[in-house]
Scaffold this active site. Structure first.
Site, PDB file in Angstrom:
ATOM      1  N   HIS A 112       0.854  -1.177   0.000  1.00 23.49           N
ATOM      2  CA  HIS A 112       0.000   0.000   0.000  1.00 23.49           C
ATOM      3  C   HIS A 112       0.897   1.236   0.000  1.00 23.49           C
ATOM      4  CE1 HIS A 112      -3.945   1.912   1.651  1.00 23.49           C
ATOM      5  NE2 HIS A 112      -3.195   2.845   1.086  1.00 23.49           N
TER       6      HIS A 112
ATOM      7  N   GLU B  66      -2.556  -1.488  -3.259  1.00 21.04           N
ATOM      8  CA  GLU B  66      -3.638  -0.775  -2.602  1.00 21.04           C
ATOM      9  C   GLU B  66      -3.318   0.714  -2.585  1.00 21.04           C
ATOM     10  OE1 GLU B  66      -4.855  -4.133   0.766  1.00 21.04           O
ATOM     11  OE2 GLU B  66      -3.754  -2.326   1.345  1.00 21.04           O
TER      12      GLU B  66
ATOM     13  N   HIS C  72      -7.938  -6.744   6.938  1.00 18.71           N
ATOM     14  CA  HIS C  72      -7.707  -5.834   8.050  1.00 18.71           C
ATOM     15  C   HIS C  72      -7.920  -6.555   9.373  1.00 18.71           C
ATOM     16  CE1 HIS C  72      -6.663  -1.611   8.839  1.00 18.71           C
ATOM     17  NE2 HIS C  72      -7.110  -1.902  10.049  1.00 18.71           N
TER      18      HIS C  72
END
Length: 252
Positions: free
Chosen positions: A43, A72, A200
């Site tokens: 990310h 991401e 997550h």
């Protein structure tokens, strides 16, 4: 079959805290791949707090032809010094998947998803550009979101369910409501032809229960817990432990 994509952002956090190139995100990715993971997730943020654009390029060479590469990021974040923009990074490496996340610099981590009903029109041209690159597009959404037809309408391929609330509820011993919200979103996604990812705060303790309950999860992206556990057990053995947790759910 649920793919385990290992998020190696935290390796970059540790490296950046000291400078230099140790520990190596490239070596970490190789280790996770050798242990059997099906993907690598990063990310890259505009503030360069962990994964940097040069890491994105270097990792593309490591994963190519071996596992999936998942980038991401916030597609609305403008370019700035050292950060060319999310779509520009995707164009440079052509990952298998781009996961769009509505995060900002002020967030410690991603803590909410897009609302497809509200955000679809703004996302539509960005999704179209990504699809033109041949990249699968996944939208990060909150558990309990069931109006997903706008996501399908603009060409998204998958949604990624934000599992933070489920993980917190599981840790406190009462995950039924949070798990039901995840199930509802997964079923709504499948009903309009979208695939389902999740991520997550998933960990070894809650992953099997999550996958047993939530139908048709194509991919789980796991980083914080996995890297933390790997400090004690080693990265390769920890990746293999997660693969066993997936298999225990009948999803491997």
């Amino acid at each position: 079959m649920t793919v385990l994509s290992v998020n190696i952002n935290k390796i970059a956090v540790l490296r950046n805290s000291r400078g230099g190139d140790m520990p190596s995100v490239v070596d970490a990715a190789r280790c996770a791949i050798d242990a059997g993971c099906g993907g690598i997730t990063v990310h890259p943020r505009p503030d360069l707090r962990h994964i940097r654009p040069d890491d994105v390029l270097a990792l593309a060479e490591v994963v190519r032809g071996r596992v999936e590469y998942n980038l991401e990021g916030n597609p609305f974040a403008p370019p700035r010094d050292g950060y060319p923009g999310f779509l520009e990074l995707v164009a440079a490496v052509r990952p298998q998947q781009a996961t769009l996340v509505p995060d900002s610099d002020g967030q410690i981590t991603s803590d909410h998803g897009f609302d497809p009903a509200r955000d679809a029109d703004a996302l539509a041209p960005l999704v179209a550009k990504l699809k033109a690159m041949g990249v699968r597009v996944s939208l990060f959404v909150d558990a309990g979101t069931v109006d997903l037809s706008p996501a399908a309408r603009i060409g998204a391929d998958r949604v990624e369910i934000y599992t933070g609330p489920f993980a917190d509820a599981y840790a406190h011993g009462d995950a039924a409501a949070a798990l039901s919200a995840c199930v509802a979103t997964a079923r709504a996604a499948h009903a309009v032809g979208l695939g389902v990812n999740a991520g997550h705060d998933l960990n070894q303790a809650n992953l099997t229960a999550f996958l047993r309950a939530v139908p048709g999860v194509s991919e789980v992206s796991i980083g914080h817990a996995l890297i933390g556990e790997a400090l004690y057990a080693g990265l390769g053995p920890t990746v293999r432990a997660y693969l066993r947790a997936i298999a225990a759910a009948g999803a491997g």
